[in-house]
Design an enzyme around this catalytic site. Sequence first.
Site, PDB file in Angstrom:
ATOM      1  N   GLY A  45       0.840  -1.194   0.000  1.00 41.86           N
ATOM      2  CA  GLY A  45       0.000   0.000   0.000  1.00 41.86           C
ATOM      3  C   GLY A  45       0.874   1.242   0.000  1.00 41.86           C
ATOM      4  N   CYS A  94       5.764  -0.007   7.307  1.00 38.01           N
ATOM      5  CA  CYS A  94       5.422   1.155   6.483  1.00 38.01           C
ATOM      6  C   CYS A  94       6.624   1.499   5.617  1.00 38.01           C
ATOM      7  CB  CYS A  94       5.075   2.330   7.395  1.00 38.01           C
ATOM      8  SG  CYS A  94       4.597   3.818   6.508  1.00 38.01           S
ATOM      9  N   HIS A 136      -4.628   1.519   7.342  1.00 42.43           N
ATOM     10  CA  HIS A 136      -3.284   2.101   7.490  1.00 42.43           C
ATOM     11  C   HIS A 136      -3.081   3.226   6.466  1.00 42.43           C
ATOM     12  CE1 HIS A 136       1.298   1.439   7.876  1.00 42.43           C
ATOM     13  NE2 HIS A 136       1.176   2.230   6.834  1.00 42.43           N
ATOM     14  N   GLU A 137      -3.502   2.978   5.210  1.00 43.90           N
ATOM     15  CA  GLU A 137      -3.287   3.984   4.154  1.00 43.90           C
ATOM     16  C   GLU A 137      -4.182   5.204   4.364  1.00 43.90           C
ATOM     17  OE1 GLU A 137      -0.688   3.606   2.555  1.00 43.90           O
ATOM     18  OE2 GLU A 137      -0.431   1.486   3.009  1.00 43.90           O
ATOM     19  N   HIS A 140      -2.744   7.579   6.748  1.00 42.03           N
ATOM     20  CA  HIS A 140      -1.727   8.467   6.163  1.00 42.03           C
ATOM     21  C   HIS A 140      -2.351   9.776   5.677  1.00 42.03           C
ATOM     22  CE1 HIS A 140       2.149   6.438   6.115  1.00 42.03           C
ATOM     23  NE2 HIS A 140       1.623   5.323   5.648  1.00 42.03           N
TER      24      HIS A 140
HETATM   25 ZN   LIG Z   1       2.489   3.464   5.732  1.00 45.30          ZN
END
Ligand SMILES: [Zn+2]
Length: 172
Positions: A45, A94, A136-137, A140
């Site tokens: 990702g 990440c 998670h994305e 961001h």
């Molecule tokens: Zn990340």
Amino acid sequence: MKRPILIHPDPRLKKVCPPVADISDELRALADDMLETMYDAPGIGLAAPQVGVLDRLIVLDCVKDEAAPAQPMVMFNPEVLAVSDELNVYEEGCLSIPDQYAEVERPREVRIGWLDRDGNPQEQDFDGLWATCVQHEIDHLNGKLFIDYLKPLRRQMITRKMQKLKREKARA
Ligand SMILES: [Zn+2]
């Protein structure tokens, strides 16, 4: 075209990204660049702020089996519409925090809405690794990193390691 990935700490990784107003050819090209950058890394990702672009755009492909066909997804303005009560723990990493992994607890299933590369609204449920990755994305895009879920001491240790890594890279 591959793009350089920002390494934490970087102020651009702490920003809330504004929604994309309309999906231009330039943004579609950015999505293609991000997919290429993600596959090359390799990762599952990538969010636009990780390549220094503060737009609400993420790409992902959580197909782990090398023999299975790739399943690249491009999401503009992704939104979490619903989450399961049931939680799930995954060891996350990440591309902006290389070689650091930690367990993070998140909802096991999520319903996500987004605009595809043609600007059409889409909605889909995700579970397993896909659910973890898409959350998670999206984090961001809100200036949040997986280490923000960790205890402060652990987070500071990882941040110091990244500062050292960046100093070494700058000297190289
Ligand atoms: Zn990340």
